[in-house]
Design a protein around this motif. Structure first.
Motif, PDB file in Angstrom:
ATOM      1  N   UNK A  17       0.910  -1.267  -0.019  1.00 57.04           N
ATOM      2  CA  UNK A  17      -0.107  -0.077  -0.171  1.00 57.04           C
ATOM      3  C   UNK A  17       0.825   1.193  -0.011  1.00 57.04           C
ATOM      4  N   UNK A  18       1.994   1.187   0.873  1.00 56.46           N
ATOM      5  CA  UNK A  18       2.746   2.508   0.964  1.00 56.46           C
ATOM      6  C   UNK A  18       3.494   2.449  -0.437  1.00 56.46           C
ATOM      7  N   UNK A  19       4.225   1.465  -1.075  1.00 59.63           N
ATOM      8  CA  UNK A  19       4.631   1.689  -2.538  1.00 59.63           C
ATOM      9  C   UNK A  19       3.762   2.142  -3.319  1.00 59.63           C
ATOM     10  N   UNK A  20       2.541   1.622  -3.647  1.00 60.65           N
ATOM     11  CA  UNK A  20       1.599   2.191  -4.524  1.00 60.65           C
ATOM     12  C   UNK A  20       1.267   3.559  -4.288  1.00 60.65           C
ATOM     13  N   UNK A  21       0.963   3.715  -3.053  1.00 59.21           N
ATOM     14  CA  UNK A  21       0.825   5.333  -2.647  1.00 59.21           C
ATOM     15  C   UNK A  21       1.923   6.176  -3.151  1.00 59.21           C
ATOM     16  N   UNK A  22       3.220   5.792  -2.625  1.00 53.36           N
ATOM     17  CA  UNK A  22       4.356   6.846  -3.185  1.00 53.36           C
ATOM     18  C   UNK A  22       4.223   6.889  -4.919  1.00 53.36           C
ATOM     19  N   UNK A  27       3.505  10.391  -9.562  1.00 53.18           N
ATOM     20  CA  UNK A  27       2.726  10.676 -10.699  1.00 53.18           C
ATOM     21  C   UNK A  27       1.801  11.749 -10.488  1.00 53.18           C
ATOM     22  N   UNK A  28       1.192  12.044  -9.556  1.00 52.05           N
ATOM     23  CA  UNK A  28       0.245  13.154  -9.669  1.00 52.05           C
ATOM     24  C   UNK A  28       1.050  14.479  -9.552  1.00 52.05           C
ATOM     25  N   UNK A  29       2.089  14.282  -8.763  1.00 46.95           N
ATOM     26  CA  UNK A  29       2.872  15.628  -8.760  1.00 46.95           C
ATOM     27  C   UNK A  29       3.728  15.957 -10.043  1.00 46.95           C
ATOM     28  N   UNK A  30       4.160  14.735 -10.819  1.00 46.88           N
ATOM     29  CA  UNK A  30       4.853  14.825 -12.022  1.00 46.88           C
ATOM     30  C   UNK A  30       3.742  15.587 -13.171  1.00 46.88           C
ATOM     31  N   UNK A  31       2.755  15.112 -12.889  1.00 41.09           N
ATOM     32  CA  UNK A  31       1.517  15.611 -13.859  1.00 41.09           C
ATOM     33  C   UNK A  31       1.290  17.153 -13.612  1.00 41.09           C
ATOM     34  N   UNK A  32       1.333  17.376 -12.148  1.00 36.28           N
ATOM     35  CA  UNK A  32       1.183  18.793 -11.938  1.00 36.28           C
ATOM     36  C   UNK A  32       2.169  19.820 -12.542  1.00 36.28           C
ATOM     37  N   UNK A  33       3.479  19.144 -12.459  1.00 33.07           N
ATOM     38  CA  UNK A  33       4.477  19.959 -12.944  1.00 33.07           C
ATOM     39  C   UNK A  33       4.807  19.888 -14.328  1.00 33.07           C
ATOM     40  N   UNK A  46       6.632   1.257 -10.805  1.00 34.97           N
ATOM     41  CA  UNK A  46       7.782   0.521 -10.577  1.00 34.97           C
ATOM     42  C   UNK A  46       8.799   0.854  -9.628  1.00 34.97           C
ATOM     43  N   UNK A  47       9.087   1.901  -9.381  1.00 35.10           N
ATOM     44  CA  UNK A  47       9.906   2.655  -8.399  1.00 35.10           C
ATOM     45  C   UNK A  47       9.436   2.976  -7.119  1.00 35.10           C
ATOM     46  N   UNK A  48       8.304   3.259  -6.974  1.00 29.83           N
ATOM     47  CA  UNK A  48       7.666   3.298  -5.820  1.00 29.83           C
ATOM     48  C   UNK A  48       8.228   4.818  -5.121  1.00 29.83           C
ATOM     49  N   UNK A  49       8.802   4.583  -3.922  1.00 28.29           N
ATOM     50  CA  UNK A  49       9.242   5.821  -3.375  1.00 28.29           C
ATOM     51  C   UNK A  49      10.594   6.265  -3.892  1.00 28.29           C
ATOM     52  N   UNK A  50      11.203   5.711  -4.737  1.00 29.42           N
ATOM     53  CA  UNK A  50      12.212   6.166  -5.368  1.00 29.42           C
ATOM     54  C   UNK A  50      11.752   6.948  -6.678  1.00 29.42           C
ATOM     55  N   UNK A  51      10.729   6.847  -7.056  1.00 27.14           N
ATOM     56  CA  UNK A  51      10.086   7.791  -7.883  1.00 27.14           C
ATOM     57  C   UNK A  51       9.766   9.030  -7.259  1.00 27.14           C
ATOM     58  N   UNK A  52       9.044   8.902  -6.154  1.00 25.56           N
ATOM     59  CA  UNK A  52       8.909  10.053  -5.510  1.00 25.56           C
ATOM     60  C   UNK A  52      10.128  10.825  -4.961  1.00 25.56           C
ATOM     61  N   UNK A  56      10.675  14.727  -6.833  1.00 21.25           N
ATOM     62  CA  UNK A  56      10.975  15.966  -5.597  1.00 21.25           C
ATOM     63  C   UNK A  56      12.479  16.674  -5.850  1.00 21.25           C
ATOM     64  N   UNK A  57      13.427  15.606  -5.678  1.00 20.81           N
ATOM     65  CA  UNK A  57      14.769  16.171  -5.578  1.00 20.81           C
ATOM     66  C   UNK A  57      15.639  16.141  -6.824  1.00 20.81           C
ATOM     67  N   UNK A  58      15.443  15.165  -7.715  1.00 21.79           N
ATOM     68  CA  UNK A  58      16.525  15.055  -8.890  1.00 21.79           C
ATOM     69  C   UNK A  58      15.966  15.653 -10.108  1.00 21.79           C
TER      70      UNK A  58
END
Length: 102
Positions: A17-22, A27-33, A46-52, A56-58
């Motif tokens: 659940x945490x992986x899918x939530x991240x 995805x929603x943050x990237x869409x907003x940007x 695929x990446x979960x928290x790494x995508x988040x 946000x950082x990279x």
């Protein structure tokens, strides 16, 4: 059912659940940007928290015209609609192919 198995099942379920939530949050943050939602849903799943972290950082920077946050791959600012100029120094390392055609 043993207590260990129950704890393992609950822990695994919470991890999924945490992986899918991240992934969805990235995805929603990237869409907003300004990025494509479908691409980032795939990367997020695929990446979960790494995508988040990547969103946000990279991969983020700001529009030079309106200072709205945008991803590096975005060529037109979603906030003001102006053209994002070429980066002075394209990223090197794991993202060396990112926007190299600019």
């Amino acid at each position: 059912m043993s207590d260990f198995l129950l704890v393992a099942l609950i822990g695994g379920g919470l991890s999924v659940v945490v992986w899918i939530g991240c992934g969805i949050s990235a995805a929603l943050t990237a869409r907003r940007w300004g990025a494509r939602l479908v691409n980032w849903l795939f990367f997020g799943a695929l990446l979960g928290p790494v995508a988040l972290y990547l969103v946000h950082k990279v991969l983020n920077h700001s529009c030079p015209h309106c200072q709205a946050p945008v991803l590096r791959a975005v060529r037109i600012c979603p906030g003001c609609g102006s053209q994002i100029p070429r980066l002075e120094h394209n990223p090197v390392g794991p993202f060396w192919t990112y926007r190299r055609d600019w």
